[in-house]
Motif scaffolding. Sequence first.
Motif, PDB file in Angstrom:
ATOM      1  N   PHE A  75       0.797  -1.222   0.000  1.00 21.27           N
ATOM      2  CA  PHE A  75       0.000   0.000   0.000  1.00 21.27           C
ATOM      3  C   PHE A  75       0.836   1.281   0.000  1.00 21.27           C
ATOM      4  O   PHE A  75       0.298   2.370  -0.193  1.00 21.27           O
ATOM      5  CB  PHE A  75      -0.942   0.015   1.212  1.00 21.27           C
ATOM      6  CG  PHE A  75      -1.789  -1.221   1.326  1.00 21.27           C
ATOM      7  CD1 PHE A  75      -2.331  -1.810   0.199  1.00 21.27           C
ATOM      8  CD2 PHE A  75      -2.031  -1.812   2.561  1.00 21.27           C
ATOM      9  CE1 PHE A  75      -3.120  -2.951   0.287  1.00 21.27           C
ATOM     10  CE2 PHE A  75      -2.812  -2.947   2.675  1.00 21.27           C
ATOM     11  CZ  PHE A  75      -3.356  -3.528   1.526  1.00 21.27           C
ATOM     12  N   GLY A  76       2.153   1.166   0.244  1.00 27.01           N
ATOM     13  CA  GLY A  76       3.010   2.333   0.306  1.00 27.01           C
ATOM     14  C   GLY A  76       3.023   2.949   1.697  1.00 27.01           C
ATOM     15  O   GLY A  76       2.313   2.517   2.611  1.00 27.01           O
ATOM     16  N   PHE A 100       0.241  -1.554  -5.277  1.00 30.16           N
ATOM     17  CA  PHE A 100      -1.070  -1.286  -5.863  1.00 30.16           C
ATOM     18  C   PHE A 100      -1.033  -0.015  -6.705  1.00 30.16           C
ATOM     19  O   PHE A 100      -1.545   0.010  -7.829  1.00 30.16           O
ATOM     20  CB  PHE A 100      -2.135  -1.155  -4.763  1.00 30.16           C
ATOM     21  CG  PHE A 100      -2.820  -2.450  -4.430  1.00 30.16           C
ATOM     22  CD1 PHE A 100      -3.925  -2.876  -5.139  1.00 30.16           C
ATOM     23  CD2 PHE A 100      -2.346  -3.248  -3.400  1.00 30.16           C
ATOM     24  CE1 PHE A 100      -4.552  -4.072  -4.833  1.00 30.16           C
ATOM     25  CE2 PHE A 100      -2.954  -4.449  -3.085  1.00 30.16           C
ATOM     26  CZ  PHE A 100      -4.069  -4.856  -3.802  1.00 30.16           C
ATOM     27  N   ALA A 101      -0.440   1.044  -6.167  1.00 27.38           N
ATOM     28  CA  ALA A 101      -0.359   2.298  -6.914  1.00 27.38           C
ATOM     29  C   ALA A 101       0.534   2.154  -8.143  1.00 27.38           C
ATOM     30  O   ALA A 101       0.258   2.730  -9.201  1.00 27.38           O
ATOM     31  CB  ALA A 101       0.164   3.416  -6.018  1.00 27.38           C
ATOM     32  N   THR A 102       1.600   1.369  -8.027  1.00 26.72           N
ATOM     33  CA  THR A 102       2.483   1.130  -9.170  1.00 26.72           C
ATOM     34  C   THR A 102       1.735   0.433 -10.301  1.00 26.72           C
ATOM     35  O   THR A 102       1.994   0.684 -11.479  1.00 26.72           O
ATOM     36  CB  THR A 102       3.690   0.273  -8.741  1.00 26.72           C
ATOM     37  OG1 THR A 102       4.375   0.932  -7.677  1.00 26.72           O
ATOM     38  CG2 THR A 102       4.650   0.046  -9.900  1.00 26.72           C
ATOM     39  N   ALA A 103       0.799  -0.456  -9.945  1.00 26.53           N
ATOM     40  CA  ALA A 103       0.034  -1.217 -10.942  1.00 26.53           C
ATOM     41  C   ALA A 103      -1.192  -0.467 -11.434  1.00 26.53           C
ATOM     42  O   ALA A 103      -1.982  -1.028 -12.197  1.00 26.53           O
ATOM     43  CB  ALA A 103      -0.372  -2.563 -10.350  1.00 26.53           C
ATOM     44  N   GLU A 145      -9.527   1.653  -3.384  1.00 30.34           N
ATOM     45  CA  GLU A 145      -8.608   2.671  -2.893  1.00 30.34           C
ATOM     46  C   GLU A 145      -7.699   2.054  -1.838  1.00 30.34           C
ATOM     47  O   GLU A 145      -8.086   1.097  -1.168  1.00 30.34           O
ATOM     48  CB  GLU A 145      -9.374   3.873  -2.319  1.00 30.34           C
ATOM     49  CG  GLU A 145     -10.310   3.548  -1.193  1.00 30.34           C
ATOM     50  CD  GLU A 145     -11.137   4.739  -0.727  1.00 30.34           C
ATOM     51  OE1 GLU A 145     -11.320   5.685  -1.526  1.00 30.34           O
ATOM     52  OE2 GLU A 145     -11.598   4.728   0.432  1.00 30.34           O
ATOM     53  N   VAL A 146      -6.495   2.601  -1.726  1.00 27.76           N
ATOM     54  CA  VAL A 146      -5.535   2.118  -0.733  1.00 27.76           C
ATOM     55  C   VAL A 146      -5.206   3.253   0.220  1.00 27.76           C
ATOM     56  O   VAL A 146      -5.304   4.433  -0.137  1.00 27.76           O
ATOM     57  CB  VAL A 146      -4.228   1.604  -1.381  1.00 27.76           C
ATOM     58  CG1 VAL A 146      -4.499   0.422  -2.298  1.00 27.76           C
ATOM     59  CG2 VAL A 146      -3.512   2.707  -2.140  1.00 27.76           C
ATOM     60  N   ASP A 190      -6.874   1.926  -9.720  1.00 24.85           N
ATOM     61  CA  ASP A 190      -7.602   1.172 -10.744  1.00 24.85           C
ATOM     62  C   ASP A 190      -6.733  -0.012 -11.141  1.00 24.85           C
ATOM     63  O   ASP A 190      -5.855   0.096 -11.995  1.00 24.85           O
ATOM     64  CB  ASP A 190      -7.892   2.070 -11.945  1.00 24.85           C
ATOM     65  CG  ASP A 190      -8.512   1.305 -13.105  1.00 24.85           C
ATOM     66  OD1 ASP A 190      -9.140   0.258 -12.853  1.00 24.85           O
ATOM     67  OD2 ASP A 190      -8.351   1.740 -14.264  1.00 24.85           O
ATOM     68  N   VAL A 191      -6.981  -1.149 -10.504  1.00 23.87           N
ATOM     69  CA  VAL A 191      -6.113  -2.314 -10.671  1.00 23.87           C
ATOM     70  C   VAL A 191      -6.970  -3.564 -10.887  1.00 23.87           C
ATOM     71  O   VAL A 191      -7.978  -3.759 -10.212  1.00 23.87           O
ATOM     72  CB  VAL A 191      -5.218  -2.515  -9.421  1.00 23.87           C
ATOM     73  CG1 VAL A 191      -4.465  -3.835  -9.488  1.00 23.87           C
ATOM     74  CG2 VAL A 191      -4.229  -1.366  -9.291  1.00 23.87           C
TER      75      VAL A 191
END
Length: 473
Positions: free
Chosen positions: A220-221, A238-241, A270-271, A283-284
Motif C-alpha cells: 500500500f506504500g 497497488f499504486a504502481t500497478a 482505494e488504498v 484502478d487495478v
Amino acid sequence: MRSANSEPAARVLIVDDDRNQADLLARMLALEGFETLAVYAPSEALTAMRDGPFSVVISDFNMPEMNGIELFRRIEAAQLGAVFIVITAFGTLETAVEAMKEGVQDFVTKPVDVSELTIKIRKALRLHDLEAENRDLKGAVEALRAKVRLIGDSEQMRLILQQVHQVSQSPATVLIRGESGTGKELIARAIHLESPRHAGPYVAVNCAAIPESLIEAELFGHVKGAFTGAVGDRTGRFATADGGTLLLDEIGDLPLPLQPKLLRVLQEREVEPVGASEPVPVDVRLIAATHRDLGQMVADGEFREDLFYRLSVIPLEVPALRDRSDDVLPLAHHFLRLFCEENVRRISGFTREAEERLRTYSWPGNVRELENCVERAVVLCPGDVIDEPDLMLQATRRSEDRSSNAILDVLFDTALTLDHLERDIIVAALRRCGGNLSRTARTLGLTRRALQYRVEKIRREEESGDTGGGVVE
C-alpha cells in the motif's frame, strides 16, 4: 520550438523532381518542428532511406524515373517502414484513389497547404505508431501463449489457454491455484497481455517472500515518518500497478491481520498508505495465485472467508504434471533441444529406459523440476544420448505406489484401524519434532490449527480411556 526534454523530431523525406518545390516544402516543414531532407529523384530517395531511417516520405506522383506509387512499392518491398504521403495535381482524384488502394497512408493536392499537410503527417504518424504497438502486442501475446503451451499441450492445458482468453476480457478477480512449478505466473501474465489493460503495468508480488512487518508498506506504500526508517514517501505495489494488473502470488501466505485491508481495497478501489490520513484511489485488476487449499484454510480459520470469495470470482486450476502424463515426453524433448543449443551439445534424444523413467516419475516439482532435470542431464551426459542414470531421479511413481501398497498391507493384515494409524503417526511426528506443534504440522502437511484439533481429540480419547493412554504428553 521543441524543448530539450520533448521527443525527437520525426524525420521527413521530401521527394520531388522540382528542386524548388522540394526545398521549399522541406523548409516549411522544418518550421513545423520536423527534421527534413529534400531529394530530387526516386533513386536518391531509396538511397537515403537505406542510409538512415525516416518516419515519413512525402513524394510527388509524376516523376521521370518512376511515379510515386512505384516508389512506394519499392520502399514497402525493402521493409523500410515509413508513412507514405503522395502529392497529386489538382483534379486528379483517380490518382489519389489508386495510391490509397496500394496502401499509401494519405495524399495532398497541389498547391500544397503546409498546415493541412502537417495535420495529415501527425495523424498518419499516430496511426502508424498504434499499428506498430498492436503488432508488438500481438507478437508478445503469441510469444507468451507459446510459453504457456510449453507448460503442456494436453487437453487440460488447451482448456486452460481457452479460459485465459475468456477471462482476460473481464475485469473480474482471478484466483489461480496449482502446485509450485506448474506455471501460474506465466498464466497470470498471459491474462494481462490479452486484456484491455495490456498497455498498463504488470506488477507481480510474492507474498511469501516479504517479511510480515513490511508487507503492508510494500503493498500500500507509506508516507515519510510513518515508522522508523521511513525517510520519504514510497509508492506501494497497488499504486504502481494503477491502470494495469497486479499479481499477488502465494496469497495463502498473506498474514491474517492484513487480509481485512486487502478486502477493503477490493471493495472500495482505494488504498491507504501507512501513516497517510487520506486514501488513494487505484484502478487495478487483481490476480491471485497460490499452491495452498484456501478453502481448507478458511475452514481452519487461517484465511478470511469473505476475502476468499472476493478473490475467487473466477477460479483457474492448473493441473500438476503427474496428472497430465501425456505432456511429459514432449516437454522433455523441447527442453532437450533448448539446452543442447544453450550448451552447444549434440544429443540425439533419450534412451527407452530414460523415457520410461520420465513417464513414471511423479514430478513433485512439476514442469520446473522437469526443466531442471533435462538441463542437468544435458550438461553431465557423457555420450550423445541421455540414458536413465543421467536423469539422476531418485524415485519413480511405481516405487511410490509400492510404498503406498505396503502401508495398505499393514492395515489389512493387522487389526490396526485408520483412526489408530493417524493417531500413531501424529504421536511419532510429535516425538520426532520434540513436541513442537508448528514443526510437526509442517512435517505432516497440516495447518497448526488442524494439528491442534487432532491432538486435543487424542487427549480426550486418552482421558476417557479409549486408547492405550499416556502417549500424548
